[in-house]
Design a protein around this motif. Structure first.
Motif, PDB file in Angstrom:
ATOM      1  N   GLN A  98       0.826  -1.218   0.000  1.00 16.03           N
ATOM      2  CA  GLN A  98       0.000   0.000   0.000  1.00 16.03           C
ATOM      3  C   GLN A  98       0.854   1.259   0.000  1.00 16.03           C
ATOM      4  O   GLN A  98       0.330   2.352  -0.188  1.00 16.03           O
ATOM      5  CB  GLN A  98      -0.913   0.020   1.226  1.00 16.03           C
ATOM      6  N   ASN A 150      -5.669  10.730   6.724  1.00 10.47           N
ATOM      7  CA  ASN A 150      -4.440  10.195   6.167  1.00 10.47           C
ATOM      8  C   ASN A 150      -4.717   9.248   5.008  1.00 10.47           C
ATOM      9  O   ASN A 150      -5.864   8.926   4.717  1.00 10.47           O
ATOM     10  CB  ASN A 150      -3.592   9.539   7.249  1.00 10.47           C
ATOM     11  N   PRO A 175       0.055  10.936  25.038  1.00  9.96           N
ATOM     12  CA  PRO A 175      -1.110  11.288  25.855  1.00  9.96           C
ATOM     13  C   PRO A 175      -0.894  10.997  27.340  1.00  9.96           C
ATOM     14  O   PRO A 175      -1.377  11.743  28.187  1.00  9.96           O
ATOM     15  CB  PRO A 175      -2.229  10.411  25.299  1.00  9.96           C
ATOM     16  N   GLU A 176      -0.152   9.917  27.661  1.00 11.62           N
ATOM     17  CA  GLU A 176       0.033   9.565  29.078  1.00 11.62           C
ATOM     18  C   GLU A 176       0.786  10.659  29.820  1.00 11.62           C
ATOM     19  O   GLU A 176       0.615  10.854  31.019  1.00 11.62           O
ATOM     20  CB  GLU A 176       0.834   8.259  29.252  1.00 11.62           C
ATOM     21  N   MET A 194       2.446  12.947  42.799  1.00 16.23           N
ATOM     22  CA  MET A 194       1.303  12.688  41.909  1.00 16.23           C
ATOM     23  C   MET A 194       0.911  11.212  41.930  1.00 16.23           C
ATOM     24  O   MET A 194       1.763  10.338  41.837  1.00 16.23           O
ATOM     25  CB  MET A 194       1.682  13.100  40.473  1.00 16.23           C
ATOM     26  N   LYS A 215      -2.817   5.922  20.616  1.00 13.80           N
ATOM     27  CA  LYS A 215      -1.707   5.672  21.532  1.00 13.80           C
ATOM     28  C   LYS A 215      -2.156   5.347  22.950  1.00 13.80           C
ATOM     29  O   LYS A 215      -1.344   4.963  23.779  1.00 13.80           O
ATOM     30  CB  LYS A 215      -0.795   6.909  21.580  1.00 13.80           C
ATOM     31  N   ASP A 216      -3.437   5.542  23.263  1.00  9.32           N
ATOM     32  CA  ASP A 216      -3.950   5.259  24.605  1.00  9.32           C
ATOM     33  C   ASP A 216      -3.965   3.763  24.870  1.00  9.32           C
ATOM     34  O   ASP A 216      -4.157   2.957  23.950  1.00  9.32           O
ATOM     35  CB  ASP A 216      -5.385   5.790  24.757  1.00  9.32           C
ATOM     36  N   LEU A 252     -11.811   3.964   2.140  1.00  6.05           N
ATOM     37  CA  LEU A 252     -10.426   4.346   2.446  1.00  6.05           C
ATOM     38  C   LEU A 252     -10.322   5.018   3.817  1.00  6.05           C
ATOM     39  O   LEU A 252      -9.408   4.736   4.585  1.00  6.05           O
ATOM     40  CB  LEU A 252      -9.877   5.266   1.356  1.00  6.05           C
ATOM     41  N   TYR A 253     -11.266   5.938   4.140  1.00  6.25           N
ATOM     42  CA  TYR A 253     -11.242   6.562   5.475  1.00  6.25           C
ATOM     43  C   TYR A 253     -11.254   5.475   6.551  1.00  6.25           C
ATOM     44  O   TYR A 253     -10.531   5.546   7.542  1.00  6.25           O
ATOM     45  CB  TYR A 253     -12.500   7.413   5.741  1.00  6.25           C
ATOM     46  N   THR A 298      -8.013   3.228   6.911  1.00  2.02           N
ATOM     47  CA  THR A 298      -6.904   3.858   7.649  1.00  2.02           C
ATOM     48  C   THR A 298      -7.262   4.016   9.132  1.00  2.02           C
ATOM     49  O   THR A 298      -6.369   3.951   9.978  1.00  2.02           O
ATOM     50  CB  THR A 298      -6.470   5.225   7.058  1.00  2.02           C
ATOM     51  N   GLU A 339      -6.445   0.725  10.578  1.00  2.00           N
ATOM     52  CA  GLU A 339      -4.995   0.502  10.622  1.00  2.00           C
ATOM     53  C   GLU A 339      -4.358   1.101  11.881  1.00  2.00           C
ATOM     54  O   GLU A 339      -3.337   0.615  12.346  1.00  2.00           O
ATOM     55  CB  GLU A 339      -4.337   1.096   9.366  1.00  2.00           C
ATOM     56  N   ARG A 354      -3.667  -3.111   5.855  1.00  2.00           N
ATOM     57  CA  ARG A 354      -4.667  -3.127   4.792  1.00  2.00           C
ATOM     58  C   ARG A 354      -4.735  -4.520   4.151  1.00  2.00           C
ATOM     59  O   ARG A 354      -5.816  -5.046   3.889  1.00  2.00           O
ATOM     60  CB  ARG A 354      -4.303  -2.077   3.745  1.00  2.00           C
TER      61      ARG A 354
END
Lengths: 95, 313
Positions: A5, A26, A65-66, B1, B23-24, B80-81, B84, B87, B93
């Motif tokens: 791809q 993207n 984010p962390e 903390m 990323k969470d 396509l939206y 991704t 992904e 894909r």
């Protein structure tokens, strides 16, 4: 399975000259030209913008984010950076 | 903390209606559920191009052809939206396409029905896209950020799809008696399959509980189906078409229509691969993929060269 791809690119659209470029999504493409053409076909079919940036996703450096708390903490205790910190004399109507 | 455990942070985000980003930290099952749902949603957009693609060369006017081409192009873009977005959860894909082509991944059962006449293109836009919008409007507030953002873009484009379908139905319903008959025939064939699009009744829906708990879905299958019926009755009445359900009746107490359930045995049978067009759709899709192999190979070879120059520059 091989990746056929191409690498991922992030797409930014500028709605009108003078406005900021805003991230809109993207796509995959094998080179700059293909990325730009695909971005046009995928994200600007209805006059969404008059200029595009495409950036290889791998080139983007992102905060995590962390760590958002400590990372952005220095701005939290500086209320004097806001105009509302400074009371205006009643006599002054506009500033 | 104090340090929050990732599980607690995830739960607290959900309870505050915050969005989960790639990323969470997220539970494995949340990730798996999303990969399944988003990839199947993407496959539905791509396979959904086929029944309409059948009519591009036979559209009754140049205007109708231009509009249909634009609509089918949109569906490709929606796929396509969504690919991704999926992904970002760590699936490629190729893996997703492979799952589609081997029959491991499903797509919406609706696309396994044939589009027999031009009126079917009207019914697909009006009813099928109408039902899809109902689901997709809800998904704009889904808990996973990339999915929600894809949905916002998709919803903006889908309302054109539904209106062009309704325009076709309007022209046929107010056309010659034969045209009106075609419109009614299309309505008769698409009504129950469209109701099936919202998925099985809540009491029998295996994936619903987690989807609601994780705020992937915000409303249940039955709630969305009810809203669709309530909204569509008036539109059918305007066209002078009859919804093929003798049980359809206004219920003042619930401020909505009572209606008959679709044949869920038929639904299950189609999911299993035995619908009228399952084999044809999958083989057409596979052929398109195989016919495009040389394009991907050429692009890959060209791309490698370009990226080397890009890195060297």
């Amino acid at each position: 399975m091989s990746d056929n791809q191409g690498p991922l690119w992030e797409v930014f659209v500028q709605k009108k000259a003078g406005q900021p470029f805003v991230h809109c999504g993207n796509l995959h493409a094998f080179d700059k030209e293909m990325a730009l053409q695909n971005a046009r076909d995928l994200y600007t079919r209805r006059g969404e913008g008059m200029a595009l940036w495409v950036v290889p996703t791998s080139c983007i450096v992102a905060s995590s984010p962390e760590d958002a708390g400590p990372f952005f903490e220095p701005s939290n205790d500086k209320v004097f950076r806001h105009p509302t910190f400074y009371p205006l004399p009643d006599a002054i109507k506009h500033m | 903390m104090e340090m929050q455990k990732p599980e607690d942070l995830f739960e607290s985000k959900l309870s505050k209606n915050d969005v989960i980003e790639p990323k969470d930290w997220m539970p494995d099952n949340y990730r798996k559920h999303l990969i399944r749902q988003i990839s199947q949603h993407a496959h539905s957009e791509i396979v959904g191009m086929l029944p309409e693609g059948n009519w591009i060369t036979r559209a009754p006017s140049l205007r109708a052809k231009l509009v249909l081409l634009a609509k089918v192009q949109d569906e490709g873009g929606h796929g396509l939206y969504l690919y991704t977005a999926a992904e970002t959860l760590g699936i490629s894909r190729d893996e997703m396409l492979d799952a589609l082509h081997t029959g491991k991944a499903k797509y919406s059962s609706i696309f396994n029905y044939p589009t027999l006449t031009w009126a079917d293109i009207g019914a697909v836009g009006w009813l099928v896209d109408g039902a899809a919008i109902m689901n997709q409007v809800m998904l704009q507030r889904t808990s996973y950020g990339p999915y929600a953002r894809a949905m916002v873009r998709i919803c903006k484009e889908e309302s054109f799809h539904q209106r062009q379908g309704y325009e076709i139905m309007t022209r046929m319903a107010f056309g010659t008696p034969e045209q009106k008959e075609m419109a009614q025939d299309a309505m008769n064939r698409w009504w129950y399959p469209t109701l099936m699009m919202f998925g099985p009744p809540d009491i029998e829906s295996p994936n619903s509980e987690n989807a609601l708990k994780w705020r992937i879905k915000r409303e249940s299958n039955d709630q969305l189906r009810q809203r669709f019926v309530n909204q569509t009755v008036e539109q059918a009445e305007y066209l002078g078409l009859t919804i093929p359900d003798k049980g359809l009746k206004w219920n003042e107490a619930k401020k909505g229509y009572d209606f008959s359930e679709p044949d869920w045995a038929e639904f299950k049978n189609i999911i299993k691969g035995n619908g009228p067009c399952n084999k044809e759709r999958l083989s057409t899709r596979l052929k398109a993929h195989q016919d495009g192999a040389w394009v991907r190979e050429a692009a890959e070879a060209f791309g490698k060269k370009q990226m080397q120059e890009f890195a060297a520059a």
